[in-house]
Motif scaffolding. Structure first.
Motif, PDB file in Angstrom:
ATOM      1  N   SER A 132      -1.003   4.584 -19.404  1.00  0.00           N
ATOM      2  CA  SER A 132      -2.034   5.094 -20.304  1.00  0.00           C
ATOM      3  C   SER A 132      -3.290   4.224 -20.325  1.00  0.00           C
ATOM      4  CB  SER A 132      -1.476   5.203 -21.728  1.00  0.00           C
ATOM      5  OG  SER A 132      -0.325   6.010 -21.769  1.00  0.00           O
ATOM      6  N   THR A 133      -3.380   3.263 -19.414  1.00  0.00           N
ATOM      7  CA  THR A 133      -4.574   2.431 -19.361  1.00  0.00           C
ATOM      8  C   THR A 133      -5.812   3.309 -19.206  1.00  0.00           C
ATOM      9  OG1 THR A 133      -3.342   0.590 -18.400  1.00  0.00           O
ATOM     10  CG2 THR A 133      -5.733   0.571 -18.123  1.00  0.00           C
ATOM     11  N   GLY A 134      -6.816   3.038 -20.016  1.00  0.00           N
ATOM     12  CA  GLY A 134      -8.030   3.852 -19.985  1.00  0.00           C
ATOM     13  C   GLY A 134      -8.245   4.537 -21.319  1.00  0.00           C
ATOM     14  N   LEU A 135      -8.780   5.748 -21.282  1.00  0.00           N
ATOM     15  CA  LEU A 135      -9.182   6.441 -22.498  1.00  0.00           C
ATOM     16  C   LEU A 135      -8.079   7.350 -23.034  1.00  0.00           C
ATOM     17  CD1 LEU A 135     -11.779   6.519 -24.213  1.00  0.00           C
ATOM     18  CD2 LEU A 135     -12.375   8.635 -23.036  1.00  0.00           C
ATOM     19  N   ASN A 136      -7.711   7.120 -24.293  1.00  0.00           N
ATOM     20  CA  ASN A 136      -6.699   7.899 -24.980  1.00  0.00           C
ATOM     21  C   ASN A 136      -7.306   8.486 -26.257  1.00  0.00           C
ATOM     22  OD1 ASN A 136      -3.924   7.095 -23.490  1.00  0.00           O
ATOM     23  ND2 ASN A 136      -5.266   5.307 -23.559  1.00  0.00           N
ATOM     24  N   LEU A 137      -6.458   9.007 -27.137  1.00  0.00           N
ATOM     25  CA  LEU A 137      -6.919   9.613 -28.380  1.00  0.00           C
ATOM     26  C   LEU A 137      -6.125   9.023 -29.536  1.00  0.00           C
ATOM     27  CD1 LEU A 137      -8.894  11.937 -29.298  1.00  0.00           C
ATOM     28  CD2 LEU A 137      -6.865  13.383 -29.442  1.00  0.00           C
ATOM     29  N   ALA A 138      -6.762   8.906 -30.695  1.00  0.00           N
ATOM     30  CA  ALA A 138      -6.069   8.362 -31.863  1.00  0.00           C
ATOM     31  C   ALA A 138      -6.568   9.047 -33.129  1.00  0.00           C
ATOM     32  CB  ALA A 138      -6.282   6.851 -31.960  1.00  0.00           C
ATOM     33  N   LEU A 139      -5.695   9.060 -34.135  1.00  0.00           N
ATOM     34  CA  LEU A 139      -6.009   9.609 -35.451  1.00  0.00           C
ATOM     35  C   LEU A 139      -5.990   8.470 -36.459  1.00  0.00           C
ATOM     36  CD1 LEU A 139      -3.865  11.658 -33.869  1.00  0.00           C
ATOM     37  CD2 LEU A 139      -4.125  12.991 -35.955  1.00  0.00           C
ATOM     38  N   LYS A 140      -6.890   8.521 -37.411  1.00  0.00           N
ATOM     39  CA  LYS A 140      -6.916   7.508 -38.472  1.00  0.00           C
ATOM     40  C   LYS A 140      -5.567   7.492 -39.179  1.00  0.00           C
ATOM     41  CE  LYS A 140      -9.532   4.463 -40.661  1.00  0.00           C
ATOM     42  NZ  LYS A 140     -10.710   4.927 -41.429  1.00  0.00           N
ATOM     43  N   GLU A 185      -3.828  -1.252 -34.046  1.00  0.00           N
ATOM     44  CA  GLU A 185      -5.044  -1.732 -34.689  1.00  0.00           C
ATOM     45  C   GLU A 185      -6.164  -1.674 -33.672  1.00  0.00           C
ATOM     46  OE1 GLU A 185      -6.576  -5.419 -37.528  1.00  0.00           O
ATOM     47  OE2 GLU A 185      -4.802  -5.678 -36.271  1.00  0.00           O
ATOM     48  N   ALA A 186      -7.362  -1.315 -34.128  1.00  0.00           N
ATOM     49  CA  ALA A 186      -8.507  -1.190 -33.230  1.00  0.00           C
ATOM     50  C   ALA A 186      -9.542  -2.273 -33.528  1.00  0.00           C
ATOM     51  CB  ALA A 186      -9.128   0.194 -33.361  1.00  0.00           C
ATOM     52  N   ASP A 187     -10.583  -2.297 -32.722  1.00  0.00           N
ATOM     53  CA  ASP A 187     -11.588  -3.350 -32.871  1.00  0.00           C
ATOM     54  C   ASP A 187     -12.506  -3.141 -34.067  1.00  0.00           C
ATOM     55  OD1 ASP A 187     -12.897  -1.192 -31.748  1.00  0.00           O
ATOM     56  OD2 ASP A 187     -13.794  -2.313 -30.094  1.00  0.00           O
ATOM     57  N   ASP A 188     -12.270  -2.101 -34.870  1.00  0.00           N
ATOM     58  CA  ASP A 188     -12.972  -1.980 -36.150  1.00  0.00           C
ATOM     59  C   ASP A 188     -12.089  -2.468 -37.301  1.00  0.00           C
ATOM     60  OD1 ASP A 188     -11.081   0.016 -36.240  1.00  0.00           O
ATOM     61  OD2 ASP A 188     -12.453   1.589 -36.895  1.00  0.00           O
ATOM     62  N   ASN A 189     -10.944  -3.111 -36.948  1.00  0.00           N
ATOM     63  CA  ASN A 189      -9.989  -3.682 -37.898  1.00  0.00           C
ATOM     64  C   ASN A 189      -9.249  -2.629 -38.720  1.00  0.00           C
ATOM     65  OD1 ASN A 189     -10.601  -6.430 -37.206  1.00  0.00           O
ATOM     66  ND2 ASN A 189     -12.469  -6.261 -38.435  1.00  0.00           N
ATOM     67  N   ALA A 190      -9.312  -1.380 -38.324  1.00  0.00           N
ATOM     68  CA  ALA A 190      -8.570  -0.306 -38.991  1.00  0.00           C
ATOM     69  C   ALA A 190      -7.365   0.078 -38.135  1.00  0.00           C
ATOM     70  CB  ALA A 190      -9.464   0.905 -39.225  1.00  0.00           C
ATOM     71  N   MET A 191      -6.425   0.784 -38.766  1.00  0.00           N
ATOM     72  CA  MET A 191      -5.227   1.213 -38.047  1.00  0.00           C
ATOM     73  C   MET A 191      -5.311   2.703 -37.720  1.00  0.00           C
ATOM     74  SD  MET A 191      -2.015  -0.900 -39.654  1.00  0.00           S
ATOM     75  CE  MET A 191      -2.156  -0.205 -41.302  1.00  0.00           C
ATOM     76  N   TYR A 192      -4.725   3.054 -36.567  1.00  0.00           N
ATOM     77  CA  TYR A 192      -4.760   4.418 -36.067  1.00  0.00           C
ATOM     78  C   TYR A 192      -3.392   4.778 -35.494  1.00  0.00           C
ATOM     79  CZ  TYR A 192      -9.821   3.977 -36.388  1.00  0.00           C
ATOM     80  OH  TYR A 192     -11.095   3.794 -36.863  1.00  0.00           O
ATOM     81  N   VAL A 193      -3.120   6.076 -35.440  1.00  0.00           N
ATOM     82  CA  VAL A 193      -1.961   6.570 -34.707  1.00  0.00           C
ATOM     83  C   VAL A 193      -2.462   6.998 -33.344  1.00  0.00           C
ATOM     84  CG1 VAL A 193      -0.155   8.312 -34.574  1.00  0.00           C
ATOM     85  CG2 VAL A 193      -0.757   7.305 -36.785  1.00  0.00           C
ATOM     86  N   ALA A 225      -8.218  -0.517 -28.540  1.00  0.00           N
ATOM     87  CA  ALA A 225      -6.984  -0.958 -29.179  1.00  0.00           C
ATOM     88  C   ALA A 225      -6.859  -2.467 -29.001  1.00  0.00           C
ATOM     89  CB  ALA A 225      -5.785  -0.259 -28.560  1.00  0.00           C
ATOM     90  N   THR A 226      -6.615  -3.179 -30.098  1.00  0.00           N
ATOM     91  CA  THR A 226      -6.520  -4.636 -30.047  1.00  0.00           C
ATOM     92  C   THR A 226      -5.112  -5.154 -30.337  1.00  0.00           C
ATOM     93  OG1 THR A 226      -7.210  -4.780 -32.363  1.00  0.00           O
ATOM     94  CG2 THR A 226      -8.939  -4.947 -30.672  1.00  0.00           C
ATOM     95  N   ARG A 227      -4.282  -4.288 -30.942  1.00  0.00           N
ATOM     96  CA  ARG A 227      -2.920  -4.731 -31.273  1.00  0.00           C
ATOM     97  C   ARG A 227      -1.992  -3.529 -31.364  1.00  0.00           C
ATOM     98  NH1 ARG A 227      -0.105  -6.536 -36.319  1.00  0.00           N
ATOM     99  NH2 ARG A 227      -1.943  -5.843 -37.489  1.00  0.00           N
ATOM    100  N   TYR A 228      -0.885  -3.605 -30.643  1.00  0.00           N
ATOM    101  CA  TYR A 228       0.165  -2.580 -30.736  1.00  0.00           C
ATOM    102  C   TYR A 228       1.078  -2.990 -31.878  1.00  0.00           C
ATOM    103  CZ  TYR A 228       3.852   0.637 -29.185  1.00  0.00           C
ATOM    104  OH  TYR A 228       4.786   1.642 -29.115  1.00  0.00           O
ATOM    105  N   ILE A 229       1.192  -2.116 -32.900  1.00  0.00           N
ATOM    106  CA  ILE A 229       1.955  -2.503 -34.082  1.00  0.00           C
ATOM    107  C   ILE A 229       3.386  -1.991 -34.024  1.00  0.00           C
ATOM    108  CG2 ILE A 229       2.080  -2.347 -36.604  1.00  0.00           C
ATOM    109  CD1 ILE A 229      -0.985  -2.184 -36.608  1.00  0.00           C
TER     110      ILE A 229
END
Length: 261
Positions: free
Chosen positions: A92-100, A26-34, A8-12
């Motif tokens: 939540s620092t560490g590994l979490n889960l996200a959906l496109k 926003e993630a480091d692939d420049n896409a957004m996720y939930v 995760a690179t940006r909390y929107i």
């Protein structure tokens, strides 16, 4: 079976309609996720249910957004002015889960959205009965309309057996009476045929592969098992035996649909 791991690179923005405060990032692939956070109320078990439920839906050919693992670094919490969100990010620092993120998607509205056909509705009802998902009701459908198609989101309320492991194998034959509240039940007219069609899609190594991708650190607070592997085997045993007992929850759904229960 593998999921991508991103950072995760940006909390929107938070999605405050969810009790666990998921957020668009926003993630480091420049896409957004939930993003779903392991530091939220139900902890890692909600992420396990989200992961397992989402990937079982995918194995059944149902429309679900891409799931990814999402790394959250400590610096992000320091940049957040809202104390509630800051605490959530710290936990939540560490590994979490996200959906496109499905940009432009609208919540499925039982009164206004297009009605699903019997094949799709029956498959969704079958899967939710299998997973004991209590959260696909008219009040909270956990479905989106995107590009004129129905998409399934949020399976964190599935697998509620794992909040109390005592006697969990006895619960594999749970009839799941809550299916009577399913928002798509009235459209699910092919449940018996659907059972015969979907069960083989989860046979072989499919369930084992899904369970194998659960991150080991998501098991770290589970004290009833001696190791993460033992915990994995418990999930696999439960899901396998519940699949074998599918006629029980299918009968319950059929009866509920006909109004006999």
């Amino acid at each position: 079976m593998q999921l991508k791991t991103l950072k995760a690179t940006r909390y929107i923005t938070p999605l405050r309609e969810g009790g666990s405060l998921p957020a668009i990032v926003e993630a480091d692939d420049n896409a957004m996720y939930v993003m779903k956070f392991r530091g939220a109320g139900q902890g890692s078990k909600a992420l396990v249910a989200e992961l397992v439920g989402g990937e079982i839906a995918r194995a059944l050919g149902l429309p679900v957004p891409e799931l990814v693992f999402m790394e959250l670094e400590a610096w992000m919490s320091r940049n957040e002015p809202d104390p509630e969100i800051q605490d959530l990010l710290k936990a939540s620092t560490g590994l979490n889960l996200a959906l496109k993120y499905l940009d432009g998607a609208l919540a499925y509205d039982p009164a206004a959205s297009p009605k699903p056909d019997a094949t799709l509705a029956s498959a969704i009802v079958w899967m939710d009965a299998y997973l004991t998902n209590v959260d696909r009701t008219a009040r909270n459908t956990n479905m989106l309309m995107w590009q004129r198609e129905l998409w399934l989101i949020d399976h964190a309320a599935s697998l509620y057996f794992h909040f109390n492991w005592d006697g969990y194998l006895e619960r594999t034959s749970n009839r799941f009476s809550a299916i009577k509240n399913h928002v798509l039940l009235k459209f699910a007219s092919d449940l018996t045929q659907t059972d015969a069609r979907l069960k083989p899609l989860l046979s072989g190594n499919v369930l084992e592969e899904i369970i194998s991708i659960i991150p080991e650190e998501w098991f770290e607070k589970e004290t009833i098992f001696s190791s993460p592997q033992e915990n994995r085997e418990a999930y696999l045993t439960y899901l396998t035996k519940r699949l074998e007992a599918s006629s029980v929850f299918v009968e319950e759904a059929v009866n509920a649909r006909s109004g006999t229960v």
